[in-house]
Motif scaffolding. Structure first.
Motif, PDB file in Angstrom:
ATOM      1  N   SER A  55     -17.482   2.895 -68.167  1.00  0.00           N
ATOM      2  CA  SER A  55     -16.794   4.148 -68.465  1.00  0.00           C
ATOM      3  C   SER A  55     -17.366   5.314 -67.665  1.00  0.00           C
ATOM      4  N   SER A  56     -16.666   6.417 -67.683  1.00  0.00           N
ATOM      5  CA  SER A  56     -17.000   7.578 -66.857  1.00  0.00           C
ATOM      6  C   SER A  56     -18.405   8.118 -67.104  1.00  0.00           C
ATOM      7  N   HIS A  57     -18.939   8.760 -66.076  1.00  0.00           N
ATOM      8  CA  HIS A  57     -20.219   9.466 -66.100  1.00  0.00           C
ATOM      9  C   HIS A  57     -21.421   8.558 -66.347  1.00  0.00           C
ATOM     10  N   SER A  58     -21.304   7.277 -66.079  1.00  0.00           N
ATOM     11  CA  SER A  58     -22.417   6.347 -66.269  1.00  0.00           C
ATOM     12  C   SER A  58     -23.215   6.182 -64.980  1.00  0.00           C
ATOM     13  N   PHE A  59     -24.494   5.841 -65.136  1.00  0.00           N
ATOM     14  CA  PHE A  59     -25.401   5.666 -64.005  1.00  0.00           C
ATOM     15  C   PHE A  59     -26.074   4.306 -64.135  1.00  0.00           C
ATOM     16  N   ILE A  60     -25.838   3.445 -63.145  1.00  0.00           N
ATOM     17  CA  ILE A  60     -26.426   2.109 -63.138  1.00  0.00           C
ATOM     18  C   ILE A  60     -27.317   2.013 -61.916  1.00  0.00           C
ATOM     19  N   CYS A  61     -28.613   1.973 -62.150  1.00  0.00           N
ATOM     20  CA  CYS A  61     -29.571   2.043 -61.050  1.00  0.00           C
ATOM     21  C   CYS A  61     -29.971   0.660 -60.544  1.00  0.00           C
ATOM     22  N   GLU A  62     -30.713   0.697 -59.467  1.00  0.00           N
ATOM     23  CA  GLU A  62     -31.259  -0.512 -58.864  1.00  0.00           C
ATOM     24  C   GLU A  62     -32.008  -1.312 -59.916  1.00  0.00           C
ATOM     25  N   GLY A  63     -31.839  -2.629 -59.883  1.00  0.00           N
ATOM     26  CA  GLY A  63     -32.543  -3.505 -60.817  1.00  0.00           C
ATOM     27  C   GLY A  63     -31.778  -3.848 -62.075  1.00  0.00           C
ATOM     28  N   VAL A  64     -30.598  -3.274 -62.268  1.00  0.00           N
ATOM     29  CA  VAL A  64     -29.795  -3.565 -63.458  1.00  0.00           C
ATOM     30  C   VAL A  64     -28.843  -4.718 -63.140  1.00  0.00           C
ATOM     31  N   ILE A  65     -28.852  -5.707 -64.014  1.00  0.00           N
ATOM     32  CA  ILE A  65     -27.935  -6.844 -63.909  1.00  0.00           C
ATOM     33  C   ILE A  65     -27.089  -6.850 -65.174  1.00  0.00           C
ATOM     34  N   ILE A  66     -25.787  -6.721 -64.984  1.00  0.00           N
ATOM     35  CA  ILE A  66     -24.854  -6.739 -66.105  1.00  0.00           C
ATOM     36  C   ILE A  66     -24.028  -8.007 -65.987  1.00  0.00           C
ATOM     37  N   GLU A  67     -24.113  -8.851 -67.001  1.00  0.00           N
ATOM     38  CA  GLU A  67     -23.377 -10.110 -66.979  1.00  0.00           C
ATOM     39  C   GLU A  67     -21.890  -9.874 -67.274  1.00  0.00           C
ATOM     40  N   ASP A  68     -21.115 -10.936 -67.387  1.00  0.00           N
ATOM     41  CA  ASP A  68     -19.663 -10.869 -67.568  1.00  0.00           C
ATOM     42  C   ASP A  68     -19.263 -10.280 -68.919  1.00  0.00           C
ATOM     43  N   ASN A  69     -18.061  -9.684 -68.956  1.00  0.00           N
ATOM     44  CA  ASN A  69     -17.393  -9.241 -70.192  1.00  0.00           C
ATOM     45  C   ASN A  69     -18.169  -8.163 -70.955  1.00  0.00           C
ATOM     46  N   VAL A  70     -18.818  -7.268 -70.231  1.00  0.00           N
ATOM     47  CA  VAL A  70     -19.626  -6.216 -70.845  1.00  0.00           C
ATOM     48  C   VAL A  70     -18.875  -4.897 -70.814  1.00  0.00           C
ATOM     49  N   PHE A  71     -19.009  -4.147 -71.897  1.00  0.00           N
ATOM     50  CA  PHE A  71     -18.466  -2.797 -71.975  1.00  0.00           C
ATOM     51  C   PHE A  71     -19.616  -1.803 -71.896  1.00  0.00           C
ATOM     52  N   ILE A  72     -19.507  -0.864 -70.960  1.00  0.00           N
ATOM     53  CA  ILE A  72     -20.477   0.225 -70.819  1.00  0.00           C
ATOM     54  C   ILE A  72     -19.744   1.510 -71.188  1.00  0.00           C
ATOM     55  N   GLY A  73     -20.173   2.180 -72.249  1.00  0.00           N
ATOM     56  CA  GLY A  73     -19.514   3.398 -72.718  1.00  0.00           C
ATOM     57  C   GLY A  73     -19.741   4.582 -71.794  1.00  0.00           C
ATOM     58  N   HIS A  74     -19.163   5.704 -72.150  1.00  0.00           N
ATOM     59  CA  HIS A  74     -19.281   6.930 -71.363  1.00  0.00           C
ATOM     60  C   HIS A  74     -20.726   7.432 -71.350  1.00  0.00           C
TER      61      HIS A  74
END
Length: 122
Positions: A55-74
């Motif tokens: 979702s909007s205004h999110s920050f995902i930095c180096e080293g983050v691994i997000i697997e399948d079917n994940v929801f990241i909120g605002h």
């Protein structure tokens, strides 16, 4: 892509990725069927799995691994340093060689609520 997206040449985009305006992606990998909202930054060496929503205004930095079917909120923010500092012990601005990236793994199917902050030490 539209004119308001900054997409680095080394970004790997999967099939069916939907990108909003005003995003910044560089050196990352985005899986199939991912939707990325406005004002999102995803840094180098971050990975987003398939069928995720960032979702909007999110920050995902180096080293983050997000697997399948994940929801990241605002406005979800990740950090990758347990002891963040601007300068070294002798007062010089830090560079990449002055710290070690710590990994954060978000497991398949997770849902992260709006405004959450994630540190590798939690």
């Amino acid at each position: 892509m539209n004119e308001f997206c900054a997409i680095g040449p080394n970004v790997k985009l999967g099939e069916g990725v939907k990108l909003s305006r005003f995003i910044n992606l560089y050196g990352c990998e985005i899986g199939d069927n991912v939707k990325i909202g406005a004002f999102v930054e995803i840094q180098k060496n971050a990975t987003i799995g398939k069928n995720c929503k960032v979702s909007s205004h999110s920050f995902i930095c180096e080293g983050v691994i997000i697997e399948d079917n994940v929801f990241i909120g605002h406005s979800v923010t990740f950090i990758n340093d347990s002891y963040p500092r601007a300068t070294t012990s002798d007062g010089q601005l830090q560079t990449e060689k002055d710290w070690k990236v710590e990994q954060t793994l978000v497991r398949k199917g997770a849902s992260i609520g709006s405004g959450a902050l994630f540190s590798p030490t939690w």
